[in-house]
Design an enzyme around this catalytic site. Structure first.
Site, PDB file in Angstrom:
ATOM      1  N   SER A  90       0.810  -1.228   0.000  1.00 46.22           N
ATOM      2  CA  SER A  90       0.000   0.000   0.000  1.00 46.22           C
ATOM      3  C   SER A  90       0.840   1.274   0.000  1.00 46.22           C
ATOM      4  CB  SER A  90      -0.937   0.002   1.207  1.00 46.22           C
ATOM      5  OG  SER A  90      -0.177  -0.139   2.389  1.00 46.22           O
ATOM      6  N   THR A 192      -1.864   3.930   4.441  1.00 47.00           N
ATOM      7  CA  THR A 192      -0.886   4.965   4.084  1.00 47.00           C
ATOM      8  C   THR A 192       0.078   5.143   5.244  1.00 47.00           C
ATOM      9  OG1 THR A 192      -2.427   6.148   2.691  1.00 47.00           O
ATOM     10  CG2 THR A 192      -0.734   7.478   3.747  1.00 47.00           C
ATOM     11  N   THR A 210       1.938   7.095  -0.126  1.00 50.87           N
ATOM     12  CA  THR A 210       1.022   5.970  -0.358  1.00 50.87           C
ATOM     13  C   THR A 210       0.974   5.581  -1.835  1.00 50.87           C
ATOM     14  OG1 THR A 210      -1.254   5.227   0.075  1.00 50.87           O
ATOM     15  CG2 THR A 210      -1.012   7.435  -0.790  1.00 50.87           C
ATOM     16  N   ARG A 220      -6.723   8.426 -10.462  1.00 53.58           N
ATOM     17  CA  ARG A 220      -7.317   8.824  -9.170  1.00 53.58           C
ATOM     18  C   ARG A 220      -6.214   9.227  -8.177  1.00 53.58           C
ATOM     19  NH1 ARG A 220      -6.783   7.173  -3.556  1.00 53.58           N
ATOM     20  NH2 ARG A 220      -8.751   7.612  -2.515  1.00 53.58           N
ATOM     21  N   GLY A 222      -5.884  10.479  -4.043  1.00 58.80           N
ATOM     22  CA  GLY A 222      -6.619  10.592  -2.784  1.00 58.80           C
ATOM     23  C   GLY A 222      -6.168  11.795  -1.969  1.00 58.80           C
ATOM     24  N   THR A 243      -5.399   8.671   7.405  1.00 53.78           N
ATOM     25  CA  THR A 243      -5.320   7.417   6.665  1.00 53.78           C
ATOM     26  C   THR A 243      -6.741   6.935   6.395  1.00 53.78           C
ATOM     27  OG1 THR A 243      -4.372   5.194   6.681  1.00 53.78           O
ATOM     28  CG2 THR A 243      -5.157   6.033   8.789  1.00 53.78           C
ATOM     29  N   GLY A 244      -6.895   6.162   5.349  1.00 59.01           N
ATOM     30  CA  GLY A 244      -8.228   5.633   5.042  1.00 59.01           C
ATOM     31  C   GLY A 244      -8.794   6.239   3.772  1.00 59.01           C
ATOM     32  N   GLY A 246      -9.644   8.344   1.193  1.00 65.35           N
ATOM     33  CA  GLY A 246      -9.182   9.701   0.957  1.00 65.35           C
ATOM     34  C   GLY A 246     -10.264  10.665   0.528  1.00 65.35           C
TER      35      GLY A 246
HETATM   36  C1  SD4 Z   1      -5.970   7.359  -0.289  1.00 67.78           C
HETATM   37  N1  SD4 Z   1      -5.739   7.768   2.074  1.00 67.78           N
HETATM   38  O1  SD4 Z   1      -5.357   7.272  -1.334  1.00 67.78           O
HETATM   39  C2  SD4 Z   1      -5.238   7.009   0.975  1.00 67.78           C
HETATM   40  C3  SD4 Z   1      -5.425   5.569   1.152  1.00 67.78           C
HETATM   41  C4  SD4 Z   1      -4.924   4.992   2.359  1.00 67.78           C
HETATM   42  O2  SD4 Z   1      -4.729   4.368   4.501  1.00 67.78           O
HETATM   43  O3  SD4 Z   1      -4.338   4.184   2.299  1.00 67.78           O
HETATM   44  N2  SD4 Z   1      -5.093   5.172   3.528  1.00 67.78           N
HETATM   45  O4  SD4 Z   1      -7.157   7.642  -0.218  1.00 67.78           O
END
Ligand code: SD4
Length: 333
Positions: A90, A192, A210, A220, A222, A243-244, A246
């Protein structure tokens, strides 16, 4: 599960947090209480990173900090450690590709003076975080994207590497068979590394890097490379990273919000909690499958994290040692 009132009383919070608007939301406290600085002096140096790989990578940044290095070098070192690990699916070139098979990388960095740099949709470069730092230091711009970002990297001595790895290619081929070319957001397809640090001189910096959501649409981007979304630093107040999913973090300018809440007196954990609650309450697109977390640090070296769901972990390295903590989370029904 403790009641919200009991939970707040137990924390001895001086700030009145905003009551939940919806009865469908419940706050769950987990075993680790929010950290309040017990040191008379600021708790520094300190470095914090998202997820369990962050705990391991914090060693690289801590080595910088403990030897008197600055927070900017520390966060870059920790971010690079994870980017160089091709077993991470990731972050960096080991990341799972987009739905068309391309590994595209996003990163940003910010220092104590408000300087910042970012790269997005960057391919075949091992250390996007270092390219982002060069954008900050060598150009009049903040963001470089795609081919232009890669050209800039090559002009500055970076070299091209192959991607995806064999393992990521296999994961993509399996995904293609099962998913009908539909990008999906789930807790399994992202993580991330966001890093924030306070150095011995009391200066803050942050980094975020990330490969984004696995099997996303080509092109795309994020929150992670967006200043104020995936990362924000204000040396008067604090720093935060996200994180999470985006898309949800961008909608509320998540990390900028967290830092501004700390400016108003929120503890780091309560600032993160308020940002998470704002996403959950306001976004029509939010679903309980999404994991979205914030991690924050203030000028005193106090820190905290909060996420939508159980499972968000973060690493902390300070003079007490290196630990992996579990963020508090909201339970949604
Ligand atoms: C995103 N926030 O590209 C990042 C993804 C991510 O843990 O891995 N977050 O949206």
């Amino acid at each position: 599960m403790k009641s919200r009132r009991k939970f707040i009383k137990q924390l001895g919070l001086s700030v009145v947090s905003i009551p939940l608007a919806s009865s469908v939301l419940k706050t769950q406290s987990c075993e680790s209480p929010p950290v309040v600085n017990k040191f008379e002096k600021p708790n520094m140096p300190i470095i914090l990173s998202t997820w369990s790989f962050g705990k391991i990578a914090n060693q690289a940044g801590w080595d910088v900090l403990v030897n008197g290095g600055n927070a900017l070098d520390a966060v870059e070192s920790t971010a690079k450690f994870v980017e160089a690990d091709l077993s991470q699916t990731s972050v960096g070139l080991g990341g799972w590709p987009d739905r068309d098979g391309f590994v595209t990388l996003d990163a940003c960095i910010m220092d104590e003076k408000g300087n910042c740099g970012s790269v997005m949709f960057l391919e075949n470069i091992m250390h996007p975080i270092s390219v982002a730092r060069l954008v900050m230091e060598k150009t009049p711009h903040i963001q470089l994207v795609g081919e232009g970002a890669q050209m800039f990297a090559l002009e500055n001595g970076f070299v091209l590497h192959d991607a995806p790895t064999e393992g990521s290619k296999k994961a993509w081929e399996k995904w293609k068979l099962e998913n009908n070319y539909e990008p999906k957001i789930s807790p399994e397809n992202h993580d991330t590394i966001g890093v924030i640090a306070l150095d011995k001189n009391g200066n803050l910096s942050g980094a975020c890097t990330t490969s984004g959501l696995a099997f996303k649409m080509h092109g795309r981007v994020g929150d992670s490379p967006i200043i104020g979304a995936g990362l924000f630093v204000d040396n008067e107040v604090g720093a935060a990273t996200a994180t999470g999913t985006g898309e949800e973090v961008i909608r509320i300018c998540g990390t900028h919000l967290v830092v501004e809440l700390m400016r108003q007196g929120y503890t780091p954990v309560n600032a993160c909690k308020e940002a998470v609650e704002r996403i959950v309450k306001r976004s029509p697109r939010y679903t309980k499958e999404m994991i979205i977390g914030f991690l924050a640090l203030n000028k005193k070296g106090e820190y905290g994290a909060y996420s939508t769901r159980k499972g968000f972990e973060y690493g902390v390295y300070d003079k007490v040692g290196s630990v992996l903590k579990t963020a508090e989370f909201m339970e949604t029904y």
